[in-house]
Design a protein around this motif. Structure first.
Motif, PDB file in Angstrom:
ATOM      1  N   ILE A 238       0.836  -1.196   0.000  1.00 22.00           N
ATOM      2  CA  ILE A 238       0.000   0.000   0.000  1.00 22.00           C
ATOM      3  C   ILE A 238       0.870   1.244   0.000  1.00 22.00           C
ATOM      4  CG2 ILE A 238      -1.538   1.359   1.463  1.00 22.00           C
ATOM      5  CD1 ILE A 238      -2.918  -1.302   2.122  1.00 22.00           C
ATOM      6  N   LEU A 241       2.348   1.560  -3.427  1.00 18.19           N
ATOM      7  CA  LEU A 241       1.374   1.953  -4.441  1.00 18.19           C
ATOM      8  C   LEU A 241       0.994   3.418  -4.291  1.00 18.19           C
ATOM      9  CD1 LEU A 241      -0.942  -1.167  -4.585  1.00 18.19           C
ATOM     10  CD2 LEU A 241       0.449  -0.267  -6.438  1.00 18.19           C
ATOM     11  N   LEU A 245       1.462   6.232  -6.974  1.00 17.28           N
ATOM     12  CA  LEU A 245       0.366   7.101  -7.400  1.00 17.28           C
ATOM     13  C   LEU A 245       0.774   8.559  -7.285  1.00 17.28           C
ATOM     14  CD1 LEU A 245      -2.921   5.568  -5.977  1.00 17.28           C
ATOM     15  CD2 LEU A 245      -2.286   5.891  -8.356  1.00 17.28           C
ATOM     16  N   ASP A 259      -4.742  13.528 -12.978  1.00 16.38           N
ATOM     17  CA  ASP A 259      -4.837  12.336 -13.807  1.00 16.38           C
ATOM     18  C   ASP A 259      -5.429  11.182 -13.007  1.00 16.38           C
ATOM     19  OD1 ASP A 259      -4.604  10.712 -15.901  1.00 16.38           O
ATOM     20  OD2 ASP A 259      -2.423  10.422 -15.772  1.00 16.38           O
ATOM     21  N   LYS A 263      -9.022   9.208 -13.676  1.00 16.99           N
ATOM     22  CA  LYS A 263      -9.175   7.758 -13.792  1.00 16.99           C
ATOM     23  C   LYS A 263     -10.151   7.230 -12.754  1.00 16.99           C
ATOM     24  CE  LYS A 263      -6.530   7.095 -17.202  1.00 16.99           C
ATOM     25  NZ  LYS A 263      -7.053   6.620 -18.476  1.00 16.99           N
ATOM     26  N   GLN A 295      -5.109  11.162 -25.779  1.00 14.43           N
ATOM     27  CA  GLN A 295      -5.765  10.645 -24.579  1.00 14.43           C
ATOM     28  C   GLN A 295      -7.235  10.970 -24.570  1.00 14.43           C
ATOM     29  OE1 GLN A 295      -3.934  11.712 -20.932  1.00 14.43           O
ATOM     30  NE2 GLN A 295      -3.058   9.668 -20.749  1.00 14.43           N
ATOM     31  N   MET A 326     -13.054  -3.622 -15.044  1.00 11.95           N
ATOM     32  CA  MET A 326     -11.738  -3.009 -15.141  1.00 11.95           C
ATOM     33  C   MET A 326     -10.968  -3.628 -16.290  1.00 11.95           C
ATOM     34  SD  MET A 326     -11.371  -0.701 -12.832  1.00 11.95           S
ATOM     35  CE  MET A 326      -9.758  -0.475 -12.136  1.00 11.95           C
ATOM     36  N   TYR A 330      -9.439  -1.900 -19.563  1.00  8.65           N
ATOM     37  CA  TYR A 330      -8.032  -1.865 -19.926  1.00  8.65           C
ATOM     38  C   TYR A 330      -7.756  -2.617 -21.200  1.00  8.65           C
ATOM     39  CZ  TYR A 330      -7.878   0.122 -15.387  1.00  8.65           C
ATOM     40  OH  TYR A 330      -8.110   0.915 -14.329  1.00  8.65           O
ATOM     41  N   TYR A 345       2.993  -3.542 -18.052  1.00  8.17           N
ATOM     42  CA  TYR A 345       1.542  -3.457 -17.965  1.00  8.17           C
ATOM     43  C   TYR A 345       0.931  -4.848 -17.896  1.00  8.17           C
ATOM     44  CZ  TYR A 345      -3.197  -2.362 -19.350  1.00  8.17           C
ATOM     45  OH  TYR A 345      -4.537  -2.269 -19.399  1.00  8.17           O
ATOM     46  N   LEU A 351      -5.615  -8.062 -12.377  1.00  8.67           N
ATOM     47  CA  LEU A 351      -6.537  -7.179 -11.675  1.00  8.67           C
ATOM     48  C   LEU A 351      -7.617  -7.995 -11.007  1.00  8.67           C
ATOM     49  CD1 LEU A 351      -6.882  -4.723 -14.602  1.00  8.67           C
ATOM     50  CD2 LEU A 351      -5.923  -4.140 -12.394  1.00  8.67           C
TER      51      LEU A 351
ATOM     52  N   VAL B 165      -5.356  -2.855  -1.679  1.00 15.47           N
ATOM     53  CA  VAL B 165      -4.269  -3.120  -2.620  1.00 15.47           C
ATOM     54  C   VAL B 165      -4.818  -3.336  -4.018  1.00 15.47           C
ATOM     55  CG1 VAL B 165      -2.528  -4.799  -3.249  1.00 15.47           C
ATOM     56  CG2 VAL B 165      -2.641  -3.963  -0.932  1.00 15.47           C
ATOM     57  N   ASN B 166      -5.915  -4.086  -4.104  1.00 15.47           N
ATOM     58  CA  ASN B 166      -6.501  -4.353  -5.421  1.00 15.47           C
ATOM     59  C   ASN B 166      -6.888  -3.072  -6.121  1.00 15.47           C
ATOM     60  OD1 ASN B 166      -6.186  -7.054  -5.233  1.00 15.47           O
ATOM     61  ND2 ASN B 166      -8.356  -7.548  -5.007  1.00 15.47           N
ATOM     62  N   MET B 168      -5.974   0.027  -5.490  1.00 16.48           N
ATOM     63  CA  MET B 168      -4.829   0.890  -5.772  1.00 16.48           C
ATOM     64  C   MET B 168      -4.053   0.396  -6.973  1.00 16.48           C
ATOM     65  SD  MET B 168      -3.260   1.788  -2.120  1.00 16.48           S
ATOM     66  CE  MET B 168      -3.043   3.485  -1.748  1.00 16.48           C
ATOM     67  N   ARG B 169      -3.879  -0.890  -7.006  1.00 15.86           N
ATOM     68  CA  ARG B 169      -3.111  -1.466  -8.103  1.00 15.86           C
ATOM     69  C   ARG B 169      -3.808  -1.213  -9.433  1.00 15.86           C
ATOM     70  NH1 ARG B 169       0.939  -4.973  -8.802  1.00 15.86           N
ATOM     71  NH2 ARG B 169       1.309  -5.053  -6.585  1.00 15.86           N
ATOM     72  N   SER B 170      -5.113  -1.417  -9.430  1.00 13.58           N
ATOM     73  CA  SER B 170      -5.817  -1.209 -10.693  1.00 13.58           C
ATOM     74  C   SER B 170      -5.734   0.244 -11.131  1.00 13.58           C
ATOM     75  CB  SER B 170      -7.268  -1.667 -10.575  1.00 13.58           C
ATOM     76  OG  SER B 170      -7.842  -1.135  -9.430  1.00 13.58           O
ATOM     77  N   ILE B 171      -5.789   1.148 -10.154  1.00 14.57           N
ATOM     78  CA  ILE B 171      -5.704   2.564 -10.509  1.00 14.57           C
ATOM     79  C   ILE B 171      -4.312   2.908 -11.026  1.00 14.57           C
ATOM     80  CG2 ILE B 171      -5.670   4.873  -9.510  1.00 14.57           C
ATOM     81  CD1 ILE B 171      -8.067   3.980  -7.871  1.00 14.57           C
ATOM     82  N   VAL B 172      -3.327   2.362 -10.364  1.00 20.46           N
ATOM     83  CA  VAL B 172      -1.946   2.610 -10.826  1.00 20.46           C
ATOM     84  C   VAL B 172      -1.780   2.105 -12.241  1.00 20.46           C
ATOM     85  CG1 VAL B 172       0.435   1.891 -10.518  1.00 20.46           C
ATOM     86  CG2 VAL B 172      -0.866   2.672  -8.561  1.00 20.46           C
ATOM     87  N   ASP B 173      -2.318   0.915 -12.460  1.00 21.85           N
ATOM     88  CA  ASP B 173      -2.223   0.353 -13.811  1.00 21.85           C
ATOM     89  C   ASP B 173      -2.912   1.253 -14.820  1.00 21.85           C
ATOM     90  OD1 ASP B 173      -0.862  -1.677 -12.758  1.00 21.85           O
ATOM     91  OD2 ASP B 173      -2.520  -3.117 -12.758  1.00 21.85           O
ATOM     92  N   ALA B 174      -4.076   1.747 -14.434  1.00 23.72           N
ATOM     93  CA  ALA B 174      -4.842   2.595 -15.346  1.00 23.72           C
ATOM     94  C   ALA B 174      -4.066   3.853 -15.679  1.00 23.72           C
ATOM     95  CB  ALA B 174      -6.176   2.953 -14.705  1.00 23.72           C
ATOM     96  N   THR B 175      -3.507   4.469 -14.673  1.00 27.94           N
ATOM     97  CA  THR B 175      -2.763   5.706 -14.919  1.00 27.94           C
ATOM     98  C   THR B 175      -1.528   5.438 -15.765  1.00 27.94           C
ATOM     99  OG1 THR B 175      -1.750   5.369 -12.779  1.00 27.94           O
ATOM    100  CG2 THR B 175      -3.500   6.989 -12.902  1.00 27.94           C
ATOM    101  N   GLU B 176      -0.871   4.346 -15.461  1.00 30.54           N
ATOM    102  CA  GLU B 176       0.323   4.008 -16.242  1.00 30.54           C
ATOM    103  C   GLU B 176      -0.039   3.783 -17.692  1.00 30.54           C
ATOM    104  OE1 GLU B 176       2.194   0.744 -14.376  1.00 30.54           O
ATOM    105  OE2 GLU B 176       3.650   2.021 -13.355  1.00 30.54           O
ATOM    106  N   ALA B 177      -1.118   3.070 -17.899  1.00 32.72           N
ATOM    107  CA  ALA B 177      -1.574   2.796 -19.259  1.00 32.72           C
ATOM    108  C   ALA B 177      -1.916   4.101 -19.958  1.00 32.72           C
ATOM    109  CB  ALA B 177      -2.771   1.868 -19.227  1.00 32.72           C
ATOM    110  N   GLY B 178      -2.542   5.000 -19.179  1.00 34.46           N
ATOM    111  CA  GLY B 178      -2.910   6.290 -19.754  1.00 34.46           C
ATOM    112  C   GLY B 178      -1.680   7.087 -20.153  1.00 34.46           C
ATOM    113  N   ILE B 179      -0.643   7.003 -19.341  1.00 33.92           N
ATOM    114  CA  ILE B 179       0.578   7.767 -19.620  1.00 33.92           C
ATOM    115  C   ILE B 179       1.294   7.205 -20.837  1.00 33.92           C
ATOM    116  CG2 ILE B 179       2.871   8.299 -18.740  1.00 33.92           C
ATOM    117  CD1 ILE B 179       1.339   8.181 -15.924  1.00 33.92           C
TER     118      ILE B 179
END
Lengths: 364, 181
Positions: A238, A241, A245, A259, A263, A295, A326, A330, A345, A351, B165-166, B168-179
């Motif tokens: 946590i 992460l 973030l 950003d 999301k 984007q 999700m 993605y 990725y 997920l 954790v789930n 947060m991880r999904s959000i991190v993934d989403a932002t990374e993908a967006g970037i």
């Protein structure tokens, strides 16, 4: 009198069953008859065999005693045939009426104790308590009842059977039913301790299911170790992460956080389509417009997919699972647009909820 | 007992709310500051899911309240923040260390142990130490003087950590993908 004593001695000598003894008595009596002796003996023996103890004027002290003894012996053996065969000779030799009766009742008591050990639920005759007590207390009560030998054996037996039936029927929810197996301690402290331990082991089983890689470990210490490690790894994850973030974007700070917000809003919309429109969304979208026109396209495509999802499911009852949503999102982001998905990725792709610590290590 | 989707949704909503509350204050801060805010809001969101029914959530809220009181108060506006923050935890059981040591000594003297007993005692000690470790890991664990309660709370805590954790991880993934795009 000498003959009487002789018959007594014969009877004492033999450690056989009542019938045999009585047969011997009859034999002796016949012999006496053949010898032409007094007929009082015959009357005496017939009486004793019949089982009625009428006061006979011709009886002498010794004989009356003998008659009583034989009767009692009879009674005792009848009782003991039902229950404990071993103590018959002892009861006979003791010769005392009251003692013998006590012993025979004690025999029943011993039987009751045995029953108690076999976990038969009993409530005692005089007591009639509703509560469920543990075995030891029950056996104590039986012993008390042995002390009061007023009731006949057969009656007691019946009562016990009734109690067994009734106790099987009555089960209260207020009480925790604990049953001590053979050889386990039965005082209240150890019972409580056992209950506690069972509870803990039950919870530990749940934990075993929850914590990955914990079901191979036996022993409480190892399991606790694993659990601690897992919790710590989750906490550090946590931490990591949230760090990620916070620092995810190479662009200026403000945009990065926005950003994330954007999301989040999108995901929130997918999960709850009745959601109130977030005020910051426009801002975020405009930000995207300004900075990155591609984007914007992605965003719109996302919105389309979400709309499609909810169109297919207007009632909202059978809402698709979060994870699948999700993943849809993605996949639409990564794959549908023909863009090459990045290795990191794809690594992050689980997920579906099964996150593992190895993943984190790889990323780190 | 995997984290459910409804739990995730709820957590996400709460978290989002928390970040929005402190959104304007984030503006010109460093990464570490932002990280702190994100983590705090996530913690409070996770704890507020339980609505103060569990020991660990109450302890966590109290802990975060000492760090950033206003944020916690605003985030918990829906569910009586004051009561949650000021809710007393079960009392910690304290015993005098000297007395405990002395009684242990006496006990040791009383039963000179055989080898097997010694091993059992060692195992018990190990378990005790591990339990103490678990107490220190789970928030509010010091207040759970009951082993059963501790394990129950740990179960609940692990489930909510997993949800956190789930998400947060999904959000991190989403932002990374967006970037990446």
């Amino acid at each position: 009198m000498k003959r009487a004593i002789a018959s007594d001695s014969i009877l004492y000598r033999t450690d056989k069953s009542v019938l045999e003894r009585q047969r011997e008595c009859l034999k002796y009596h016949n012999q006496l008859d053949q010898a032409g002796d007094n007929s009082n003996f015959a009357a005496c023996f017939s009486n004793s065999i019949d089982g009625s103890i009428g006061p006979d004027p011709g009886w002498e002290n010794g004989w009356s005693c003998f008659g009583l003894g034989s009767l009692e012996m009879n009674y005792g053996t009848v009782a003991e045939d039902k229950e404990i065969p071993s103590s018959s000779s002892e009861t006979w030799r003791s010769g005392n009426f009251k003692k013998r009766k006590l012993e025979s009742v004690k025999g029943v008591g011993a039987l009751m104790e045995e029953d108690g050990k076999q976990n038969m639920n009993k409530k005692m005759t005089g007591v009639f308590k509703e509560e469920e007590e543990d075995d030891e207390e029950r056996s104590k009560i039986t012993e008390e009842n042995i002390g009061s030998t007023t009731k006949s054996i057969t009656k007691k037996k019946k009562v016990i059977k009734e109690q067994q039936n009734s106790s099987n029927g009555s089960s209260k929810s207020d009480y925790i039913h604990v049953r001590a197996r053979r050889g386990q301690a039965t005082d209240s402290h150890s019972l409580a301790e056992r209950v506690r331990r069972e509870k803990i082991s039950e919870r530990m089983k749940f934990l075993q299911d929850l914590v990955p890689g914990c079901n191979k470990i036996t022993g409480k210490a190892g399991m606790l170790d694993e659990i601690i490690n897992y919790v710590q790894s989750l906490q550090s994850q946590i931490e990591f992460l949230s760090m990620k973030l916070a620092a995810v974007d190479p662009r200026p700070d403000f945009e990065a956080v926005d950003d994330i917000f954007g999301k989040e809003i999108i995901t929130a919309q997918t999960t709850d389509y009745k959601n109130v429109v977030m005020p910051s969304q426009e801002m975020v979208n405009s930000g995207y417009l300004q900075f990155n026109p591609i984007q914007q396209v992605v965003q719109s495509s996302e919105d389309e997919t979400t709309i499609n999802m909810f169109d297919s499911d207007p009632s909202g009852e059978a809402r698709p699972i979060w994870d699948s949503e999700m993943q849809n999102l993605y996949s639409s982001l990564g794959f549908d647009q023909g863009l090459s998905p990045l290795p990191t990725y794809t690594n992050c792709q689980p997920l579906s909820g099964s996150m593992n610590t190895n993943n984190l290590k790889m990323e780190m | 007992m995997q984290p459910t989707s409804s739990m995730k949704e709820e957590f996400l909503k709460k978290w989002q709310m928390g970040i929005q509350i402190c959104g304007p204050s984030i503006d010109n801060t460093s990464v570490s500051e932002r990280k702190k805010v994100i983590k705090l809001s996530a913690d409070v969101a996770m704890a507020s899911l339980r609505k103060g029914t569990t020991c660990w959530s109450r302890a966590l809220i109290q802990k975060t309240a000492t760090e950033d009181n206003s944020l916690v108060r605003q985030m918990l506006s829906g569910i009586k923040a004051e009561t949650l923050i000021n809710k007393t935890l079960p009392k910690k059981t304290l015993c005098h260390r000297k007395i405990v040591r002395r009684s242990k000594k006496i006990l040791m003297r009383r039963n000179a142990r055989s080898a097997s007993e010694e091993a059992a005692a060692k195992a018990k000690k190990l378990v005790k130490r591990k339990t103490q470790g678990l107490r220190s890991v789970v928030p509010g664990g010091e207040f759970m003087n009951n082993d059963v309660l501790l394990i129950q709370e740990t179960l609940d805590y692990i489930v909510s950590l997993q949800t956190q954790v789930n998400v947060m991880r999904s959000i991190v993934d989403a932002t990374e993908a967006g970037i990446e795009r």
